[in-house]
Write a protein that holds these residues in place. Structure first.
Motif, PDB file in Angstrom:
ATOM      1  N   UNK A 162      21.394  -3.170   5.309  1.00  0.00           N
ATOM      2  CA  UNK A 162      22.348  -2.248   5.962  1.00  0.00           C
ATOM      3  C   UNK A 162      22.651  -1.086   5.021  1.00  0.00           C
ATOM      4  N   UNK A 163      22.832  -1.352   3.758  1.00  0.00           N
ATOM      5  CA  UNK A 163      23.139  -0.298   2.790  1.00  0.00           C
ATOM      6  C   UNK A 163      21.978   0.671   2.672  1.00  0.00           C
ATOM      7  N   UNK A 164      20.770   0.194   2.612  1.00  0.00           N
ATOM      8  CA  UNK A 164      19.597   1.051   2.512  1.00  0.00           C
ATOM      9  C   UNK A 164      19.471   1.908   3.755  1.00  0.00           C
ATOM     10  N   UNK A 165      19.706   1.299   4.914  1.00  0.00           N
ATOM     11  CA  UNK A 165      19.613   2.043   6.185  1.00  0.00           C
ATOM     12  C   UNK A 165      20.682   3.132   6.230  1.00  0.00           C
ATOM     13  N   UNK A 166      21.911   2.858   5.809  1.00  0.00           N
ATOM     14  CA  UNK A 166      23.003   3.826   5.833  1.00  0.00           C
ATOM     15  C   UNK A 166      22.733   4.987   4.882  1.00  0.00           C
ATOM     16  N   UNK A 167      22.220   4.661   3.703  1.00  0.00           N
ATOM     17  CA  UNK A 167      21.927   5.704   2.718  1.00  0.00           C
ATOM     18  C   UNK A 167      20.828   6.616   3.234  1.00  0.00           C
ATOM     19  N   UNK A 168      19.794   6.048   3.858  1.00  0.00           N
ATOM     20  CA  UNK A 168      18.719   6.892   4.371  1.00  0.00           C
ATOM     21  C   UNK A 168      19.195   7.753   5.527  1.00  0.00           C
ATOM     22  N   UNK A 169      20.074   7.213   6.362  1.00  0.00           N
ATOM     23  CA  UNK A 169      20.617   8.009   7.472  1.00  0.00           C
ATOM     24  C   UNK A 169      21.520   9.116   6.949  1.00  0.00           C
ATOM     25  N   UNK A 170      22.324   8.820   5.932  1.00  0.00           N
ATOM     26  CA  UNK A 170      23.201   9.841   5.365  1.00  0.00           C
ATOM     27  C   UNK A 170      22.393  10.926   4.655  1.00  0.00           C
TER      28      UNK A 170
ATOM     29  N   UNK B 176      29.852  22.107  -3.455  1.00  0.00           N
ATOM     30  CA  UNK B 176      30.920  21.339  -2.806  1.00  0.00           C
ATOM     31  C   UNK B 176      30.329  20.351  -1.797  1.00  0.00           C
ATOM     32  N   UNK B 177      29.312  20.768  -1.043  1.00  0.00           N
ATOM     33  CA  UNK B 177      28.679  19.874  -0.072  1.00  0.00           C
ATOM     34  C   UNK B 177      28.026  18.687  -0.784  1.00  0.00           C
ATOM     35  N   UNK B 178      27.333  18.987  -1.882  1.00  0.00           N
ATOM     36  CA  UNK B 178      26.706  17.898  -2.637  1.00  0.00           C
ATOM     37  C   UNK B 178      27.762  16.926  -3.154  1.00  0.00           C
ATOM     38  N   UNK B 179      28.854  17.489  -3.671  1.00  0.00           N
ATOM     39  CA  UNK B 179      29.941  16.646  -4.179  1.00  0.00           C
ATOM     40  C   UNK B 179      30.544  15.812  -3.057  1.00  0.00           C
ATOM     41  N   UNK B 180      30.737  16.432  -1.878  1.00  0.00           N
ATOM     42  CA  UNK B 180      31.283  15.683  -0.738  1.00  0.00           C
ATOM     43  C   UNK B 180      30.323  14.578  -0.313  1.00  0.00           C
ATOM     44  N   UNK B 181      29.029  14.888  -0.302  1.00  0.00           N
ATOM     45  CA  UNK B 181      28.045  13.861   0.061  1.00  0.00           C
ATOM     46  C   UNK B 181      28.148  12.674  -0.882  1.00  0.00           C
ATOM     47  N   UNK B 182      28.248  12.961  -2.187  1.00  0.00           N
ATOM     48  CA  UNK B 182      28.334  11.876  -3.166  1.00  0.00           C
ATOM     49  C   UNK B 182      29.601  11.055  -2.949  1.00  0.00           C
ATOM     50  N   UNK B 183      30.702  11.769  -2.719  1.00  0.00           N
ATOM     51  CA  UNK B 183      31.960  11.055  -2.522  1.00  0.00           C
ATOM     52  C   UNK B 183      31.928  10.226  -1.230  1.00  0.00           C
ATOM     53  N   UNK B 184      31.376  10.816  -0.150  1.00  0.00           N
ATOM     54  CA  UNK B 184      31.283  10.073   1.114  1.00  0.00           C
ATOM     55  C   UNK B 184      30.384   8.847   0.931  1.00  0.00           C
ATOM     56  N   UNK B 185      29.298   9.064   0.197  1.00  0.00           N
ATOM     57  CA  UNK B 185      28.386   7.933  -0.046  1.00  0.00           C
ATOM     58  C   UNK B 185      29.109   6.853  -0.843  1.00  0.00           C
TER      59      UNK B 185
ATOM     60  N   UNK C  30      29.888   3.332   0.612  1.00  0.00           N
ATOM     61  CA  UNK C  30      29.343   2.169  -0.078  1.00  0.00           C
ATOM     62  C   UNK C  30      30.444   1.178  -0.380  1.00  0.00           C
ATOM     63  N   UNK C  31      31.604   1.678  -0.815  1.00  0.00           N
ATOM     64  CA  UNK C  31      32.725   0.789  -1.100  1.00  0.00           C
ATOM     65  C   UNK C  31      33.195   0.066   0.159  1.00  0.00           C
ATOM     66  N   UNK C  32      33.319   0.855   1.244  1.00  0.00           N
ATOM     67  CA  UNK C  32      33.762   0.257   2.505  1.00  0.00           C
ATOM     68  C   UNK C  32      32.736  -0.767   3.006  1.00  0.00           C
ATOM     69  N   UNK C  33      31.486  -0.351   2.930  1.00  0.00           N
ATOM     70  CA  UNK C  33      30.435  -1.253   3.396  1.00  0.00           C
ATOM     71  C   UNK C  33      30.406  -2.499   2.529  1.00  0.00           C
ATOM     72  N   UNK C  34      30.612  -2.326   1.257  1.00  0.00           N
ATOM     73  CA  UNK C  34      30.591  -3.476   0.346  1.00  0.00           C
ATOM     74  C   UNK C  34      31.733  -4.427   0.688  1.00  0.00           C
ATOM     75  N   UNK C  35      32.894  -3.898   0.969  1.00  0.00           N
ATOM     76  CA  UNK C  35      34.032  -4.751   1.289  1.00  0.00           C
ATOM     77  C   UNK C  35      33.795  -5.472   2.610  1.00  0.00           C
ATOM     78  N   UNK C  36      33.281  -4.716   3.587  1.00  0.00           N
ATOM     79  CA  UNK C  36      33.017  -5.327   4.888  1.00  0.00           C
ATOM     80  C   UNK C  36      31.941  -6.399   4.752  1.00  0.00           C
ATOM     81  N   UNK C  37      30.943  -6.071   4.038  1.00  0.00           N
ATOM     82  CA  UNK C  37      29.815  -6.962   3.928  1.00  0.00           C
ATOM     83  C   UNK C  37      30.147  -8.179   3.065  1.00  0.00           C
ATOM     84  N   UNK C  38      31.006  -7.984   2.119  1.00  0.00           N
ATOM     85  CA  UNK C  38      31.383  -9.113   1.279  1.00  0.00           C
ATOM     86  C   UNK C  38      32.015 -10.210   2.128  1.00  0.00           C
ATOM     87  N   UNK C  39      32.681  -9.813   3.130  1.00  0.00           N
ATOM     88  CA  UNK C  39      33.384 -10.785   3.922  1.00  0.00           C
ATOM     89  C   UNK C  39      32.479 -11.421   4.963  1.00  0.00           C
TER      90      UNK C  39
END
Length: 178
Positions: free
Chosen positions: A163-171, A131-140, A144-153
């Motif tokens: 920013x995406x690479x940094x967020x993924x490594x921190x997560x 469940x934790x792994x699944x939650x991690x994937x879903x949160x990621x 990623x979707x949120x970051x993509x939308x924010x960054x697109x603008x």
């Protein structure tokens, strides 16, 4: 009373002939008694002594048999008491064996319950990890979707990638608590 030929017709007359006959009969009786007692004394005495001895032997045999019966009775009563003691011992052994068997069964049941509990704990831990792994994937994915939308603008493609690479490594380094 009538007189016949000069004799009186009497029923009982105590004349000399009559008394003589009585005396002879008494002598015969006494003679027969002495002869019979002399002849029969030893056989009758022997018969009576033998009979007395048989009766005495029967009494002694009966006393011996009674004594032997009392001894056998005492022996049987002792054996019966021993059987009661032996029966109690057997029952006590059976109780101990049953208690030991009960302890074995309880111990086996406890071990089996512990094994089931351990399996359940491992299954729960696997489910939790999954469940934790699944939650991690879903949160990621959501991040990623949120970051993509924010960054697109507002951000350029190079900044987005950084920013995406940094967020993924921190997560990936973050510790999940549930």
């Amino acid at each position: 009373m009538t007189v016949l030929n000069g004799d009186y017709n009497r029923i009982l007359g105590f004349d000399a002939d009559f008394l003589m006959e009585i005396a002879i009969q008494w002598i015969n009786v006494i003679f027969i008694v002495f002869i019979l007692s002399w002849l029969l004394h030893k056989p009758v005495s022997k018969f009576l002594n033998d009979r007395n001895q048989r009766i005495q032997n029967d009494i002694e045999t009966a006393a011996t048999n009674l004594e032997e019966a009392n001894k056998q009775k005492a022996t049987y009563e002792t054996k019966l008491a021993g059987i009661d003691v032996e029966r109690e011992g057997i029952l006590e052994d059976a109780r101990k064996l049953a208690a030991a068997r009960e302890a074995e069964i309880l111990e086996a049941a406890r071990a089996e319950a512990k094994l089931y509990a351990e399996r359940s704990r491992l299954d729960i831990q696997r489910e939790r990890d999954s469940a934790q792994d699944e939650m991690k994937r879903q949160i990621i994915q959501v991040s990623a979707l949120m970051a993509e939308r924010l960054l697109d603008e507002a951000i350029s493609d190079a900044d987005k990638e950084r920013v995406l690479t940094k967020a993924i490594s921190e997560l990936g380094d973050a510790t999940w608590k549930i």
